[in-house]
Write a protein that holds these residues in place. Structure first.
Motif, PDB file in Angstrom:
ATOM      1  N   UNK A 288      10.182   9.716 -39.214  1.00 45.75           N
ATOM      2  CA  UNK A 288      11.008   9.042 -38.455  1.00 45.75           C
ATOM      3  C   UNK A 288      10.451   8.577 -37.001  1.00 45.75           C
ATOM      4  N   UNK A 289       9.389   9.565 -36.667  1.00 46.59           N
ATOM      5  CA  UNK A 289       8.568   9.294 -35.178  1.00 46.59           C
ATOM      6  C   UNK A 289       7.999   7.839 -35.422  1.00 46.59           C
ATOM      7  N   UNK A 290       7.369   7.625 -36.559  1.00 46.24           N
ATOM      8  CA  UNK A 290       6.695   6.447 -36.791  1.00 46.24           C
ATOM      9  C   UNK A 290       7.461   5.171 -36.811  1.00 46.24           C
ATOM     10  N   UNK A 291       8.604   5.526 -37.552  1.00 45.25           N
ATOM     11  CA  UNK A 291       9.750   4.434 -37.590  1.00 45.25           C
ATOM     12  C   UNK A 291      10.027   3.992 -35.880  1.00 45.25           C
TER      13      UNK A 291
ATOM     14  N   UNK B 218      10.198   0.597 -34.078  1.00 44.31           N
ATOM     15  CA  UNK B 218      11.190   0.013 -33.460  1.00 44.31           C
ATOM     16  C   UNK B 218      11.293  -0.368 -32.055  1.00 44.31           C
ATOM     17  N   UNK B 219      10.544   0.627 -31.248  1.00 39.91           N
ATOM     18  CA  UNK B 219      10.527   0.412 -29.884  1.00 39.91           C
ATOM     19  C   UNK B 219       9.608  -0.608 -29.491  1.00 39.91           C
ATOM     20  N   UNK B 220       8.487  -0.799 -30.301  1.00 40.15           N
ATOM     21  CA  UNK B 220       7.325  -1.747 -29.912  1.00 40.15           C
ATOM     22  C   UNK B 220       7.642  -3.152 -30.545  1.00 40.15           C
ATOM     23  N   UNK B 221       8.982  -3.487 -31.111  1.00 38.11           N
ATOM     24  CA  UNK B 221       9.428  -4.715 -31.867  1.00 38.11           C
ATOM     25  C   UNK B 221       9.932  -5.601 -30.690  1.00 38.11           C
ATOM     26  N   UNK B 222       9.000  -6.479 -30.231  1.00 37.40           N
ATOM     27  CA  UNK B 222       9.274  -7.109 -28.956  1.00 37.40           C
ATOM     28  C   UNK B 222      10.419  -8.077 -28.944  1.00 37.40           C
ATOM     29  N   UNK B 223      10.809  -8.564 -30.499  1.00 32.49           N
ATOM     30  CA  UNK B 223      11.686  -9.574 -30.519  1.00 32.49           C
ATOM     31  C   UNK B 223      13.203  -8.994 -30.340  1.00 32.49           C
TER      32      UNK B 223
END
Length: 276
Positions: free
Chosen positions: A146-149, A153-158
């Protein structure tokens, strides 16, 4: 049916005569044996299935029996009972394995995750059932961490709000893991609005929602009897396997009569399927 014993034809005639719209006719039995009719009622279909199963377990050798029901859903409880007690039967009308329906696989993935699975395939299957607009790309590894996901998700700029959506998804899964089997199913269906997802899915795929209702009825009946989510999961897997064996048996016995080549003395059918 005139081919039945005298008493059976007589009782059927007494019943059908109350249909005032029916054209009057007298049906005479061609067999001399009198026969007999037993009428029983039960509190629910579970007790009825157990009673019939116990009768079948004591079926004399060289005897065969036909089991008729109005529609497929009415015979499902008995099919489960026979499956789980490893009593073989033929059911030529059954062409598909109901436990392999996509609805079963969806709930199964929820169950696997609640039971501790971190398989990526389970997350991918249900992350948008119901729709949450979570992209597959953030689940990069075969075993989900989950931490990796969340970092992905947090770095998904779009999608700057994606991290919050994924956190809500994980919170839903955590809450589900605390519920007993029936409440677990009910919360997914109503609380998470899987019901709405099915409505939209049926409309977009041109399918009949009534088929979904029969599958859901079967699924919820299993969850009511399960003592835990793991027990429910194991029961689904077992029934799917046995149902596959049943389908193979049906295929072998197609157009070979009730007994077929394997000499199976128990045949199930709807009223419609038994005509002719």
């Amino acid at each position: 049916n005139y081919r039945s014993n005298y008493r059976i034809v007589e009782m059927a005639g007494n019943l059908i005569q109350h249909n005032k719209k029916r054209y009057p006719k007298e049906i005479l039995a061609v067999k001399e044996e009198r026969g007999h009719v037993i009428c029983k009622s039960f509190p629910d279909q579970d007790e009825e299935a157990v009673y019939v199963r116990e009768m079948l377990e004591n079926l004399p050798e060289n005897k065969s029996v036909g089991i008729l029901f109005r529609n497929r859903s009415h015979g499902e409880k008995l099919r489960q009972e026979l499956f789980l007690h490893h009593i073989p039967f033929t059911y030529p009308e059954e062409k598909k394995n109901p436990y392999s329906h996509f609805i079963f696989y969806d709930f199964e993935s929820y169950l696997w995750i609640a039971c501790g699975s971190s398989e990526r395939s389970n997350y991918l299957r249900i992350m948008n059932r119901p729709v949450r607009y979570i992209p597959r790309v953030i689940f990069e590894r075969d075993q989900v961490t989950r931490s990796h996901v969340l970092r992905a998700a947090d770095s998904y700029l779009e999608r700057p709000k994606l991290g919050g959506m994924v956190r809500s998804f994980f919170q839903e899964l955590d809450f589900l893991s605390t519920l007993p089997a029936f409440a677990f199913m009910n919360y997914i269906y109503r609380g998470l609005d899987y019901k709405g997802f099915l409505r939209e899915y049926a409309a977009s795929h041109g399918e009949d929602p009534k088929e979904y209702e029969q599958i859901l009825e079967l699924l919820f009946s299993l969850s009511q009897k399960a003592k835990s989510k793991r027990e429910l999961l194991d029961r689904i897997l077992e029934l799917r396997r046995i149902a596959e064996e049943q389908l193979e048996r049906n295929q072998k016995n197609t157009n070979k009569g009730a007994l077929g080549d394997e000499g199976i003395p128990i045949a199930m059918s709807t009223f419609h399927g038994a005509k002719g």
